[in-house]
Design an enzyme around this catalytic site. Structure first.
Site, short mmCIF file in Angstrom:
data_model
loop_
_atom_site.label_atom_id
_atom_site.label_comp_id
_atom_site.label_asym_id
_atom_site.label_seq_id
_atom_site.Cartn_x
_atom_site.Cartn_y
_atom_site.Cartn_z
CE LYS A 216 44.29 110.51 16.32
NZ LYS A 216 43.10 109.75 16.00
CE LYS B 53 50.75 100.09 16.24
NZ LYS B 53 50.03 101.30 16.52
CG HIS C 147 50.75 93.59 -20.21
ND1 HIS C 147 50.62 93.02 -21.46
CD2 HIS C 147 50.30 94.87 -20.33
CE1 HIS C 147 50.15 93.92 -22.30
NE2 HIS C 147 49.95 95.04 -21.64
CD GLU D 12 56.65 100.63 12.63
OE1 GLU D 12 56.16 101.34 13.54
OE2 GLU D 12 56.20 99.49 12.36
N GLY E 32 43.78 108.38 11.80
CA GLY E 32 45.03 108.43 11.03
C GLY E 32 44.79 108.27 9.54
NE ARG E 33 40.64 103.39 9.28
CZ ARG E 33 40.76 103.13 10.57
NH1 ARG E 33 41.92 103.31 11.17
NH2 ARG E 33 39.73 102.72 11.29
CD GLU F 214 44.64 101.07 10.29
OE1 GLU F 214 45.75 100.63 10.62
OE2 GLU F 214 44.43 102.29 10.14
O1 F6P Z 1 49.33 100.85 13.28
C1 F6P Z 1 48.24 101.42 12.65
C2 F6P Z 1 48.17 102.88 12.88
O2 F6P Z 1 47.71 103.07 14.17
C3 F6P Z 1 47.31 103.59 11.86
O3 F6P Z 1 45.98 103.62 12.20
C4 F6P Z 1 47.96 104.92 11.80
O4 F6P Z 1 47.62 105.61 10.63
C5 F6P Z 1 49.42 104.54 11.85
O5 F6P Z 1 49.46 103.48 12.77
C6 F6P Z 1 50.36 105.64 12.27
O6 F6P Z 1 50.00 106.16 13.51
P1 F6P Z 1 50.60 107.52 14.03
O7 F6P Z 1 50.16 108.61 13.11
O8 F6P Z 1 50.02 107.69 15.41
O9 F6P Z 1 52.08 107.40 14.05
#
Ligand code: F6P
Length: 554
Positions: free
Chosen positions: A212, A518, A390, A218, A273-274, A359
């Protein structure tokens, strides 16, 4: 844009106060006794929607408790808050945004104006572009640098740009079409990149960079690694565009990264995002199962939204589940909530719900910035149900904590083998029954005597066999796990999460907490190259940084 309903402090609501009294009055409530007394308990405390059944009879409630919980929802303004969210009012107060994931799944007609744009038209346009892309990839028209069709797609994304798509791609595997393989590259751990890339043929691989913000470390690092890898595998620089699609609300950054503008699918700041699997972030789902199945998933979610909006509180599945969550978190001190799908295809549901719920509900202040003096969201955890039996079900059954659980199962298996589904279903029911019924000291004693044990051993062993019972659970039964019901199931939890946030008076749509890690990561990174700066940081971080530098040099 309209500001939403005014959030409340739940402690001031009369129903909250009555529930405290009710909790004390319920001391000693026995679920097994309640079942014995009321043969209608299952019928009384269950409801269905779209063929899905929610059995909530195995909870620590009676009719007066449920009435008070429903009054709590009404007094907290849940119906108005649901309507406000659906309408596009600002429910994300810190970021001054609506949370309109519901708009992504509305039927392809009508209008919803936001800042002078009809966002439903924009959503439709994105769906059309997704459909074109899916058709191009499936037909082999989309070709890599060597002129071959695509066999593998790699979704590069994390958090909401990964968990929802992963869940749906796995859950809808029986509906797969197009013959593609899908990989999810999420972690900055290079081992993940290594393990995935070694399975790929570069000329037949399409990377989808899902972010987003297009600013997530990452994701950007993995996208750079993918680009380097493609070049190393012989992809000419000018052909890289055949291997990258991006989904982002930050088109400028995606272009600056080097993705061709026509290969960028937009996202909007009004989708969290979620909550984004319903947008083009769901492209892997559409590529793996086809656009019709993707749309069936949206339709199931939309039907659940309408149910949440329109069903009376007492017949409203997400409302009931939210209220039970509040009952345990705030009146019984429950610290965690287990999600136990008895369905291999739903193995990633707990992971997705962890982000969705934790979140959203992991907040310590109300909308007005005042600290909460009551609990907000519990820890969400879980895994495939039968496997858990189990492993950690021991704690659910005999541990000192009460962990409310959701059991989720389909009535029909899509891959029947002998009587496996019957055993799976029996296992699921046996666990919720064991949690509810337990085993008394007397029962344990009689069992041991019946097994011929002498009295000394009976007395020694019986206490260890006691299971307290009276532990709550919901059981959700899906007719079968198909795109429509998967959509409904995920939207059920989304609505549940929002309803709880309304009662707690918190913002379910921001996530300021994750920012600190971060920021600190940026400051720590240089310490791993040089000692300069370590003096200014705590001795633990400095010591661990020193260890990393030493390990690298040795
Ligand atoms: O670090 C958390 C977050 O901001 C989430 O809310 C989000 O889904 C994820 O990182 C990834 O964010 P993006 O889609 O901006 O890479």
């Amino acid at each position: 844009m309209q500001q939403a309903f005014s959030p409340v402090n739940p402690l001031t609501l009369p129903a909250w106060q009555s529930l405290q009294t009710q909790r004390a009055a319920m001391h000693g409530f026995s679920m097994p006794a309640a079942f014995d007394l009321d043969p209608q308990r299952f019928a009384r405390f269950s409801l269905s929607h779209q063929g899905m059944l929610l059995d909530y009879s195995k909870n620590l409630i009676d009719v007066p408790t449920l009435d008070l919980l429903l009054q709590l929802a009404a007094q907290a303004g849940v119906p108005a808050a649901l309507a406000a969210q659906y309408r596009g009012d600002i429910v994300n107060t810190t970021e001054q945004r609506p949370a309109l994931h519901s708009a992504l799944r509305r039927p392809a007609h009508g209008q919803l104006m936001l800042d002078g744009h009809d966002i439903l038209t924009e959503v439709r346009q994105v769906h059309e572009r997704m459909a074109e892309l899916v058709a191009q990839v499936h037909s082999g028209q989309w070709q890599g640098f060597a002129g071959q069709g695509i066999t593998d797609i790699v979704n590069i994304g994390i958090g909401g740009s990964f968990l929802g798509p992963q869940l749906a791609v796995e859950a809808l595997q029986p509906f797969a079409c197009g013959g593609l393989r899908c990989h999810f590259l999420t972690n900055i751990d290079s081992s993940e990149f290594y393990q995935i890339s070694r399975q790929l043929n570069a000329g037949r691989t399409l990377f989808i960079v899902s972010s987003k913000s297009f600013g997530t470390l990452e994701t950007l690092k993995n996208a750079e690694a993918a680009r380097r890898w493609l070049l190393a595998q012989g992809c000419p620089h000018e052909q890289l565009c055949r291997h990258f699609i991006a989904v982002s609300s930050n088109v400028e950054k995606a272009v600056a990264f080097g993705i061709t503008e026509k290969n960028i699918l937009p996202m909007w700041d009004w989708v969290g995002g979620r909550y984004s699997l319903w947008s083009a972030i769901g492209l892997p789902i559409a590529l793996m199962t086809g656009m019709d199945n993707f749309k069936a998933m949206l339709a199931g979610a939309h039907a659940m939204d309408l149910h949440a909006l329109n069903a009376p509180l007492a017949d409203n599945m997400p409302v009931i589940m939210a209220l039970l969550g509040i009952w345990y978190a705030n009146f019984h001190g429950a610290q965690s909530h287990a999600v136990l799908p008895y369905d291999n295809y739903l193995r990633s549901l707990p992971d997705h719900l962890q982000q969705l719920d934790m979140e959203s509900s992991g907040k310590r202040v109300r909308h007005d910035g005042q600290p909460l003096d009551y609990s907000s969201g519990p820890v969400i955890w879980g895994n495939i149900g039968t496997n858990g039996q189990h492993a950690y079900h021991q704690l659910l059954l005999q541990g000192t904590q009460m962990v409310p659980a959701d059991f989720i199962i389909s009535a029909r298996s899509l891959n029947p083998v002998a009587d496996h589904q019957q055993w799976l279903y029996a296992n699921c029911l046996s666990q919720s029954q064991a949690l509810m019924q337990g085993k008394s000291l007397q029962q344990a004693t009689e069992e041991l005597r019946a097994a011929g044990m002498d009295e000394a051993d009976v007395a020694r062993l019986a206490p260890h066999k006691v299971i307290p019972g009276n532990r709550p659970s919901n059981t959700l039964v899906l007719p079968q796990l198909d795109p429509h019901h998967l959509g409904a199931l995920i939207a059920l939890y989304e609505n549940r999460t929002y309803i709880q946030s309304v009662i707690w008076g918190i913002n379910a749509f921001d996530q300021w907490g994750v920012e600190l890690g971060k920021q600190l990561g940026e400051r720590i990174y240089p310490l791993l190259n040089s000692d300069a700066g370590t003096a200014a940081c705590d001795s633990s971080t400095a010591g661990l940084a020193r260890l990393f530098r030493a390990a690298r040099c040795s």
